[in-house]
Write a protein that holds these residues in place. Structure first.
Motif, PDB file in Angstrom:
ATOM      1  N   GLY A 207     -12.268 -14.881  15.952  1.00  0.00           N
ATOM      2  CA  GLY A 207     -11.820 -15.333  14.628  1.00  0.00           C
ATOM      3  C   GLY A 207     -12.521 -16.610  14.189  1.00  0.00           C
ATOM      4  N   ALA A 208     -12.710 -17.534  15.128  1.00  0.00           N
ATOM      5  CA  ALA A 208     -13.409 -18.779  14.799  1.00  0.00           C
ATOM      6  C   ALA A 208     -14.876 -18.513  14.470  1.00  0.00           C
ATOM      7  CB  ALA A 208     -13.300 -19.762  15.955  1.00  0.00           C
TER       8      ALA A 208
ATOM      9  N   ARG B 238      -9.617 -13.213  21.058  1.00  0.00           N
ATOM     10  CA  ARG B 238      -9.332 -13.024  19.621  1.00  0.00           C
ATOM     11  C   ARG B 238      -9.518 -14.325  18.853  1.00  0.00           C
ATOM     12  NH1 ARG B 238      -4.091  -9.176  18.694  1.00  0.00           N
ATOM     13  NH2 ARG B 238      -4.975  -7.305  19.622  1.00  0.00           N
ATOM     14  N   GLU B 239      -9.079 -15.441  19.430  1.00  0.00           N
ATOM     15  CA  GLU B 239      -9.235 -16.735  18.763  1.00  0.00           C
ATOM     16  C   GLU B 239     -10.708 -17.099  18.620  1.00  0.00           C
ATOM     17  OE1 GLU B 239      -6.944 -19.830  20.548  1.00  0.00           O
ATOM     18  OE2 GLU B 239      -5.114 -18.630  20.539  1.00  0.00           O
TER      19      GLU B 239
ATOM     20  N   GLU C  52      -7.277 -15.397  23.921  1.00  0.00           N
ATOM     21  CA  GLU C  52      -8.323 -16.399  23.708  1.00  0.00           C
ATOM     22  C   GLU C  52      -9.563 -15.766  23.096  1.00  0.00           C
ATOM     23  OE1 GLU C  52      -6.736 -16.066  26.671  1.00  0.00           O
ATOM     24  OE2 GLU C  52      -5.485 -17.873  26.608  1.00  0.00           O
TER      25      GLU C  52
END
Length: 88
Positions: A21-22, A17-18, A15
């Motif tokens: 990235g966002a 990493r997500e 989560e």
């Protein structure tokens, strides 16, 4: 000796990493929009003699390009550090 960070050692790393990235995507989109708007302001103000707006547009373009460069360079730097850690 093969040294590599254990990304699965912490719970919720996927989560994280997500989210990162966002956030990187948002930073790049805002930087590109900032460059476009600032370049338009600079291009319209310079020929009409509005030096204050032209200067602000120029600074906006430079800040937007710098932000996009730093965001991209941060990813490359972390990847370089990870590959350097494998060689130790």
């Amino acid at each position: 000796m093969d040294v590599f960070p254990d990304f699965d050692g912490l719970g919720g790393i996927g989560e994280l990493r997500e989210v990162i990235g966002a956030l990187l995507m948002i930073v790049l989109i805002v930087a590109v929009l900032m460059v476009i708007v600032s370049a338009i302001c600079w291009a319209l103000a310079a020929p009409h003699g509005n030096h204050a707006l032209a200067g602000k547009g120029r600074v906006g373009v430079l800040v937007g390009v710098g932000a996009a460069t730093l965001a991209g360079a941060g990813v490359a730097w972390v990847n370089w550090l990870i590959s350097l850690g494998q060689q130790l």
